[in-house]
Design an enzyme around this catalytic site. Structure first.
Site, short mmCIF file in Angstrom:
data_model
loop_
_atom_site.label_atom_id
_atom_site.label_comp_id
_atom_site.label_asym_id
_atom_site.label_seq_id
_atom_site.Cartn_x
_atom_site.Cartn_y
_atom_site.Cartn_z
N TYR A 146 0.87 -1.18 0.00
CA TYR A 146 0.00 0.00 0.00
C TYR A 146 0.91 1.23 0.00
O TYR A 146 1.99 1.22 0.60
CB TYR A 146 -0.92 0.00 1.22
CG TYR A 146 -2.02 -1.04 1.17
CD1 TYR A 146 -1.74 -2.40 1.32
CD2 TYR A 146 -3.35 -0.67 0.98
CE1 TYR A 146 -2.74 -3.36 1.27
CE2 TYR A 146 -4.37 -1.62 0.95
CZ TYR A 146 -4.06 -2.96 1.09
OH TYR A 146 -5.06 -3.90 1.04
N GLU A 147 0.45 2.31 -0.64
CA GLU A 147 1.34 3.45 -0.88
C GLU A 147 1.76 4.17 0.39
O GLU A 147 2.68 4.98 0.37
CB GLU A 147 0.70 4.44 -1.87
CG GLU A 147 -0.52 5.13 -1.33
CD GLU A 147 -1.26 5.92 -2.41
OE1 GLU A 147 -1.02 5.71 -3.60
OE2 GLU A 147 -2.09 6.75 -2.02
N SER A 148 1.13 3.87 1.52
CA SER A 148 1.54 4.46 2.79
C SER A 148 2.91 3.94 3.22
O SER A 148 3.49 4.46 4.17
CB SER A 148 0.51 4.14 3.86
OG SER A 148 0.34 2.74 3.96
N GLY A 149 3.42 2.92 2.55
CA GLY A 149 4.76 2.43 2.85
C GLY A 149 4.82 1.00 3.36
O GLY A 149 5.90 0.48 3.63
#
Lengths: 283, 262
Positions: free
Chosen positions: B53-56
Site C-alpha cells: 500500500y502506498e503508505s509504505g
C-alpha cells in the site's frame, strides 16, 4: 535546539500570516491539535502543502485561512470527497483558493529535495498525464548521461512543518514510528518546525537503533498534546476514529453545520480536549 | 457449480479480479474493490502474494480490509514499512511492482483514467480527489488492472482529464512517449472482463459474467462495445471464493463499527 512550549506558544512563535506551512501525516499521526490551534489563532493567508489534505485542511480552508493549497490527493480517506475544499474551489466559499496539483510521487520527491537542500526534484513521472498541462510547476529535464527525459518539480521549502509524533526525549529528540509518511523530510525541508507528541520520556536509550528519530537540533518547538492526532491515530497509543471521519462527511456537507461545529469543537476548546477524545480508542 | 448461487455483480467483479492475481505478484493496492480483490487472492489461491500500500507497508497481510491506505493494521502485519518517498522512488519507480490496481471515475476505451475533475480543469463541474499515486502507478508498474462498475457516466467516449495514461489514442502510443511498461492489460467490471486488442489496444469484452447479455454491457457503456469472437462466460464464484470474500467483509464491518472497508 528544540524548545518545549505550550501548543499555543509554539504556534504563535512559529507561524505567521502569509507563511507556507506543511502539516504532514499519511493517514497516521496527522497533527489535528496543532491545526486547531492555528485556526484559533486565526493565522491567515496561508499556503498549505500536503500530499493528502484531509480533514485538517478542509477545516482550515472552510475557516478562510488558506489562500493556496499544494497537494496530490484531496479526499477524506476511506470516506469520500473534501466538501469544504470543493466548496472553495467550485464556489469560492468562504474565499477562492488557488490550487497547485501534483502526484504523490512528485510531492514525496519535492520534500526529499527540500530536505536535501536541492532546488528541484527529478524523477520518472507524469508520462502521458494531464497534470503537466495545467500545472506550470511541472517541467522536464534531460538526463545528461542517457538522454532520458525526466520530470522535474520545485523542491518544497516550507516556512514551517507541523507534525505529530509518539515521543520526545527530555533533550528534545523526536521519535516517529509506524507509518512514517513524509514527516522526516517535511521537517528537514522546513525553516522551522512544530512537533506535538504523545509523551515526553527521559531518554531514548532503550530504543532500536534504526528507528526514525529527528535529533533535537533539527526541531524548533515541541508541545506535549496527548491524543493530538485524533481522529487520526498514533501507532502504539490509540486507534483511528473511523466514526469521526464518517461524521465529518455530514458536518462538512453544510456550511452552517460546519461553522457551528467549528465554534463548538475548535474555537471554544483547547488542546487539552484531545486526551479525552482518544479514550476508548486505546490500541 | 456453486451452491451459493445468489452472488451479486459486485462480488463477481471482486472475485474475477482476485483470480487475475498470482502468488508471484507484487501488487500496489488501492482502496476499495482492488483491496478486497487482492486480499481475497491472498486468502485463497495466492497466499504468498506481496501486497504493497502506498503508505509504505510492504508485504502486508491485514485480517480486515483497511478503511484507508494508512490503517494501523497494514503496518502491524507488514514485512516492513518504509517512508513514502522511499515507496515511490525505490519500489514503484524502481520497477519492483508487477501489478498496479486502479479504479476510475471516468475511463475510456483505451484505459485512460480520470479521477481529477469532471468538466474543465480550471472551472470544474465536480472537483474529484485527484490522482494521488495513480499517474506513476500507471507508468511504472509492469502492468495495470482496472476495476469499475459499469455506467455510461463512468465509461465514456472521451474522458475530461488524463489523470493517468493508459494506451492514449491506442496502438503504440505508450512506446511513442517512451513508456516501457505494458499499461492496462485487464479491465474487470461488474458485468464483464475486458482485455485490450493486441493491435489497437481498445478494450474488448472477452468474458461476460453469468446472466449478463451483450445489451446490458452496451447499455452501461458510453462507447460502442467490441466483443471478442471467442466470448466466454466468467465462471461463477466458487463456495470458497464467496465465503472468503463475505467473511472478510463481515470481519471488516465488525472492526470498523458498521462501516465496510470497500
Amino acid at each position: 535546539m528544540a524548545k518545549f512550549q505550550s501548543l499555543k506558544e509554539a504556534v504563535a512563535e512559529n507561524l505567521r500570516e502569509g507563511d507556507t506551512v506543511a502539516f504532514e501525516g499519511f493517514t497516521h499521526l496527522i497533527p489535528h491539535a496543532a491545526a486547531h490551534e492555528v485556526i484559533r489563532q486565526g493565522i491567515r493567508d496561508l499556503t498549505v502543502i500536503r500530499m493528502t489534505p484531509d480533514i485538517v485542511y478542509d477545516q482550515m480552508i472552510g475557516m478562510g485561512l488558506v489562500k493556496k493549497v499544494i497537494f496530490s490527493y484531496a479526499g477524506n480517506p476511506g470516506v469520500g470527497l473534501l466538501r469544504r475544499m470543493r466548496d472553495a474551489i467550485e464556489n469560492a466559499w468562504p474565499r477562492a483558493i488557488e490550487t497547485v496539483e501534483h502526484s504523490h510521487a512528485a510531492m514525496a520527491n519535492a520534500y526529499e529535495a527540500g530536505a536535501a537542500g536541492l532546488p528541484c526534484a527529478v524523477f520518472r513521472g507524469y508520462r502521458g498525464a494531464g497534470l503537466k498541462e495545467v500545472n506550470p510547476a511541472i517541467k522536464s529535464i534531460v538526463c545528461p548521461f542517457t538522454g532520458e527525459e525526466l520530470a522535474a518539480v520545485p523542491a518544497h521549502r516550507p516556512d514551517v512543518a507541523v507534525i505529530h509524533a509518539q515521543k520526545a526525549s527530555r533533550r528534545g529528540d523526536v521519535l516517529v514510528e509506524g507509518i512514517i509518511g513524509v514527516q522526516k523530510e517535511a521537517v528537514l525541508a522546513a525553516k522551522r518546525s512544530v512537533v506535538t507528541v504523545e509523551e515526553i520520556v527521559e531518554d531514548f536509550d532503550d530504543l532500536h537503533p534504526n528507528l526514525c528519530v529527528l535529533p533535537h537540533w533539527t526541531v524548533t518547538s515541541i508541545a506535549q498534546v496527548p491524543g493530538g492526532a485524533h481522529p487520526s491515530y498514533t501507532h502504539g497509543y490509540y486507534d483511528r476514529d473511523n466514526a469521526a471521519y464518517l461524521e465529518w462527511d455530514k458536518i462538512s456537507a453544510d456550511r452552517d453545520l460546519f461553522t457551528a461545529w467549528m465554534k463548538e469543537n475548535v474555537l471554544d476548546q483547547g488542546p487539552e480536549v484531545f486526551a479525552q477524545r482518544v479514550k476508548g480508542l486505546q490500541a | 457449480m456453486t451452491s451459493l448461487s445468489d452472488f451479486t455483480p459486485n462480488e463477481m467483479m471482486t472475485i474475477a479480479a482476485a483470480r487475475a492475481l498470482s502468488n508471484d505478484d507484487v501488487c500496489f493496492v488501492g482502496i476499495g474493490a482492488p483491496s478486497a480483490a487482492c486480499n481475497v487472492a491472498r486468502l485463497t489461491h495466492a497466499p504468498d502474494i506481496t501486497l504493497i500500500y502506498e503508505s509504505g507497508t510492504i508485504g502486508t497481510a491485514p485480517n480486515v480490509l483497511p478503511l484507508s491506505i494508512g490503517d494501523g493494521e497494514l503496518c502491524e502485519t507488514a514485512v516492513t514499512t518504509v517512508s513514502v518517498p522511499e515507496m515511490f522512488r525505490y519500489w514503484l519507480q524502481g520497477g519492483r511492482i508487477s501489478i498496479g490496481f486502479l479504479g476510475a471515475a471516468q475511463l475510456d476505451r483505451f484505459g485512460n483514467i480520470n479521477t481529477t475533475v469532471i468538466g474543465d480543469y480550471h472551472k470544474p463541474k465536480v472537483r474529484l480527489p485527484g490522482g494521488g499515486g495513480a499517474p506513476e502507478i500507471a507508468s511504472s508498474c509492469k502492468e495495470v488492472f482496472i476495476t469499475m462498475k459499469q455506467a455510461t457516466r463512468g465509461m465514456v467516449d472521451k474522458i475530461d482529464f488524463y489523470t493517468s495514461f493508459g494506451h492514449g489514442d491506442g496502438g503504440n502510443h505508450r512506446e511513442r512517449l517512451g513508456i516501457t511498461t505494458k499499461g492496462p492489460t485487464l479491465l474487470i467490471t461488474d458485468l464483464a472482463i475486458w482485455k485490450p486488442d493486441p493491435e489497437t489496444k481498445e478494450f474488448t469484452v472477452v468474458s461476460m459474467h453469468r446472466g449478463v447479455t451483450r445489451d446490458m454491457v452496451q447499455e452501461t457503456c458510453g462507447w460502442t462495445v467490441r466483443f471478442s469472437e471467442r466470448l466466454e462466460e466468467t465462471p461463477p464464484p466458487t463456495d470458497l471464493e464467496l465465503t472468503t470474500l463475505r467473511e472478510l467483509q463481515a470481519r471488516t464491518e465488525k472492526a470498523h463499527g458498521g462501516k465496510k472497508g470497500t
